[in-house]
Write a protein that holds these residues in place. Structure first.
Motif, PDB file in Angstrom:
ATOM      1  N   ASP A 118      -2.186-110.079 -19.992  1.00  0.00           N
ATOM      2  CA  ASP A 118      -3.130-110.474 -21.035  1.00  0.00           C
ATOM      3  C   ASP A 118      -3.301-109.373 -22.086  1.00  0.00           C
ATOM      4  N   GLY A 120      -5.725-108.586 -23.740  1.00  0.00           N
ATOM      5  CA  GLY A 120      -7.006-107.895 -23.550  1.00  0.00           C
ATOM      6  C   GLY A 120      -6.854-106.598 -22.775  1.00  0.00           C
ATOM      7  N   GLN A 121      -5.847-106.528 -21.907  1.00  0.00           N
ATOM      8  CA  GLN A 121      -5.605-105.307 -21.137  1.00  0.00           C
ATOM      9  C   GLN A 121      -5.197-104.165 -22.067  1.00  0.00           C
ATOM     10  N   ALA A 124      -8.213-103.154 -24.098  1.00  0.00           N
ATOM     11  CA  ALA A 124      -9.173-102.345 -23.352  1.00  0.00           C
ATOM     12  C   ALA A 124      -8.663-100.910 -23.204  1.00  0.00           C
ATOM     13  N   ILE A 139      -1.663 -98.911 -17.377  1.00  0.00           N
ATOM     14  CA  ILE A 139      -2.363-100.196 -17.322  1.00  0.00           C
ATOM     15  C   ILE A 139      -1.398-101.384 -17.248  1.00  0.00           C
ATOM     16  N   GLN A 143       0.600-103.528 -13.401  1.00  0.00           N
ATOM     17  CA  GLN A 143       0.327-104.954 -13.210  1.00  0.00           C
ATOM     18  C   GLN A 143       1.592-105.785 -13.371  1.00  0.00           C
ATOM     19  N   LYS A 146       4.206-105.730 -10.400  1.00  0.00           N
ATOM     20  CA  LYS A 146       3.808-106.604  -9.317  1.00  0.00           C
ATOM     21  C   LYS A 146       4.261-108.042  -9.583  1.00  0.00           C
TER      22      LYS A 146
ATOM     23  N   ASN B 106     -12.117-107.655 -19.919  1.00  0.00           N
ATOM     24  CA  ASN B 106     -10.862-106.900 -19.891  1.00  0.00           C
ATOM     25  C   ASN B 106     -10.909-105.695 -18.958  1.00  0.00           C
ATOM     26  N   LEU B 107     -11.514-105.869 -17.798  1.00  0.00           N
ATOM     27  CA  LEU B 107     -11.435-104.803 -16.795  1.00  0.00           C
ATOM     28  C   LEU B 107     -10.000-104.721 -16.283  1.00  0.00           C
ATOM     29  N   PHE B 108      -9.633-103.545 -15.774  1.00  0.00           N
ATOM     30  CA  PHE B 108      -8.286-103.373 -15.239  1.00  0.00           C
ATOM     31  C   PHE B 108      -8.267-103.920 -13.812  1.00  0.00           C
ATOM     32  N   PRO B 109      -7.583-105.039 -13.574  1.00  0.00           N
ATOM     33  CA  PRO B 109      -7.704-105.709 -12.274  1.00  0.00           C
ATOM     34  C   PRO B 109      -7.066-104.938 -11.127  1.00  0.00           C
ATOM     35  N   HIS B 110      -6.141-104.014 -11.451  1.00  0.00           N
ATOM     36  CA  HIS B 110      -5.466-103.270 -10.381  1.00  0.00           C
ATOM     37  C   HIS B 110      -6.231-102.002 -10.012  1.00  0.00           C
ATOM     38  N   LYS B 111      -7.384-101.804 -10.628  1.00  0.00           N
ATOM     39  CA  LYS B 111      -8.180-100.623 -10.325  1.00  0.00           C
ATOM     40  C   LYS B 111      -9.556-101.041  -9.816  1.00  0.00           C
ATOM     41  N   ASN B 154     -11.970-108.563  -9.525  1.00  0.00           N
ATOM     42  CA  ASN B 154     -11.917-109.997  -9.241  1.00  0.00           C
ATOM     43  C   ASN B 154     -12.956-110.443  -8.218  1.00  0.00           C
TER      44      ASN B 154
END
Lengths: 221, 260
Positions: A118, A120-121, A124, A139, A143, A146, B106-111, B154
């Motif tokens: 996304d 947005g990443q 951010a 960042i 991701q 994966k 927009n938080l970093f989902p892998h952290k 999440n």
């Protein structure tokens, strides 16, 4: 049907099978290694934002994705030397073709993984002052990698099977050796069955591991 | 009228936009906007969707590159390179001092939550990990999420995610905070907890520009309101003038639609 199976006479040539298997492995690992490098460079070119690089990379990708691997092998071994004058070693032609072939697919897997993240990443990351490089390495890529992994493993499994085509330009891989054994024993059913089993033995653990990894990745999401 | 009484706006502005324009193709979204934010000021940007308020706030930290006009941070013009160049400061430098919170978190989902908050201080400001963690835990405490520090985003509710996003922005110890419709993606019952955090920041004197559709909140927390319409600032004034008692016809129509 009363076919008289005789694996014994075929398996007398087990050293040929094992050597062929080793050669297949070498071409698989080698072409995956070079393919990753080629794929990475191609992916970088596609995403660089430079039109010329993008078009150049895309032409390469389509050329290798839209012609059969067999045709590429024949072309590099028989046609390419005439174009440049001189000759090309069949092993070099095989490694070169396999690498370029898989590199085109890897590039698409890498690119797909990166653009699927996304936007947005990236925003951010940028908003806290990260440079594009920091944003990509800390960042986006963690991701994206994966997401790429299942397709990457899948393509690599296909690559192992594709190495069997190098036998047509006389590289002594597993498929080539099976034909040799058949020539010695006149036992095609046994020769080619042993070959098939050896491919299965090599690849089954990998596909099973891939399924397991994919399931685990989904859980942590 | 409550929390801004003692502040002077006479000092030099922290961040300024001068004659800002932005076009996408032939469509001009911003038609020459000016804004000047002094320390401790809270400016609310309101207006119908498509009025350009989000684009405007995103120009302030160079998330969108203005087509024309200037952004100045502490009297220094922001250039079009990431790094400082001569007299101009880079937009990388600008963003280190001007935080942003997004509509979709927009938080970093892998952290983890804590890793999200320390990412900026460690990677960008090169702070020692221990120091960054101490600050992060303090900030997470302030937004009421210290207990969630080891969770992944999440597993959080929308309101919790947005509070983490605020803590992440604050961890850079910004001089200005830009809030871009930060409650618009939240379930109604979660809006309050996020607004409470922002109100707390205003009370502590954080300089903010807030794009919002929450009229009551805008009136309550801001020292000045800008009403954007079709790419221009159509009206500006105190919350009293713009939201509680709008004079302009179009403004009154807009405000009454949103004001409960």
């Amino acid at each position: 049907m009363t076919y008289n199976w005789d694996f014994h006479s075929v398996w007398q040539y087990y050293d040929l099978f094992l050597w062929g298997l080793w050669i297949s492995l070498v071409y698989t690992v080698g072409s995956i290694f070079f393919g990753v490098i080629i794929g990475f460079i191609t992916c970088a070119a596609r995403l660089s934002g430079w039109k010329v690089l993008d078009i150049f990379a895309r032409c390469y990708q389509e050329l290798f994705r839209c012609t059969p691997l067999l045709v590429q092998l024949l072309w590099f071994y028989y046609a390419f030397p005439l174009l440049v004058g001189g000759s090309i070693d069949n092993r070099l032609a095989a490694m070169l073709t396999l690498s370029l072939y898989v590199g085109a697919f890897y590039a698409e897997i890498f690119r797909g993984g990166i653009v699927s993240i996304d936007k947005g990443q990236r925003e951010a990351a940028a908003a806290i002052g990260m440079s594009p490089w920091q944003s990509m390495t800390r960042i986006i890529l963690p991701q994206a990698l994966k997401r790429m992994l299942p397709s990457f493993i899948n393509q690599s499994v296909i690559q192992f099977k594709n190495t069997s085509l190098v036998s047509v330009i006389s590289v002594a891989d597993l498929a080539y050796m099976a034909a040799v054994v058949n020539g010695q024993t006149y036992r095609p059913l046994e020769s080619y069955t042993v070959m098939a089993l050896l491919y299965i033995v090599m690849l089954l653990p990998i596909t099973q591991a891939a399924d397991w990894i994919e399931k685990r990745l989904r859980v942590s999401d | 009228m409550t929390i801004h009484e003692n502040r002077t706006t006479a000092e030099a502005p922290i961040i300024e936009a001068v004659a800002l324009r932005k076009s996408y193709g032939n469509h001009e979204v911003l038609k020459g906007l000016d804004l000047s934010l002094a320390r401790g000021e809270v400016v609310a940007l309101i207006g119908p969707s498509g009025s350009g308020k989000s684009t405007f706030i995103r120009c302030l930290n160079h998330m969108e590159v203005p087509t024309d006009g200037t952004i100045r941070f502490r009297q220094k013009t922001v250039g079009d390179a990431f790094r400082d160049k001569g007299e101009e400061i880079g937009y990388g430098t600008l963003r280190r001092h001007v935080g942003m919170v997004f509509q979709h978190f927009n938080l970093f989902p892998h952290k983890t939550v804590l890793q999200n908050v320390i990412e900026g201080p460690i990677t960008v400001l090169k702070r020692p990990k221990k120091e960054a963690e101490e600050l992060a835990l303090d900030l997470l405490g302030q937004v009421g999420l210290a207990a969630k520090r080891n969770d992944y985003p999440n597993h959080l509710s929308g309101g919790q995610k947005q509070r983490v996003a605020i803590a992440r922005a604050l961890a850079m110890q910004p001089e200005v905070l830009l809030l871009d419709e930060v409650t618009s993606a939240l379930d109604p019952e979660l809006v309050g907890e996020v607004l409470a955090v922002i109100r707390g920041l205003a009370e502590k004197g954080m300089t903010m520009a807030i794009v919002t559709h929450e009229m009551a909140f805008a009136a309550d927390v801001s020292s000045r309101v800008l009403f954007l319409d079709q790419g221009v600032i159509a009206a500006t004034g105190s919350p009293e003038e713009i939201i509680r008692n709008p004079a302009n016809e179009r403004l009154r129509g807009f405000v009454s639609r949103f004001h409960g």
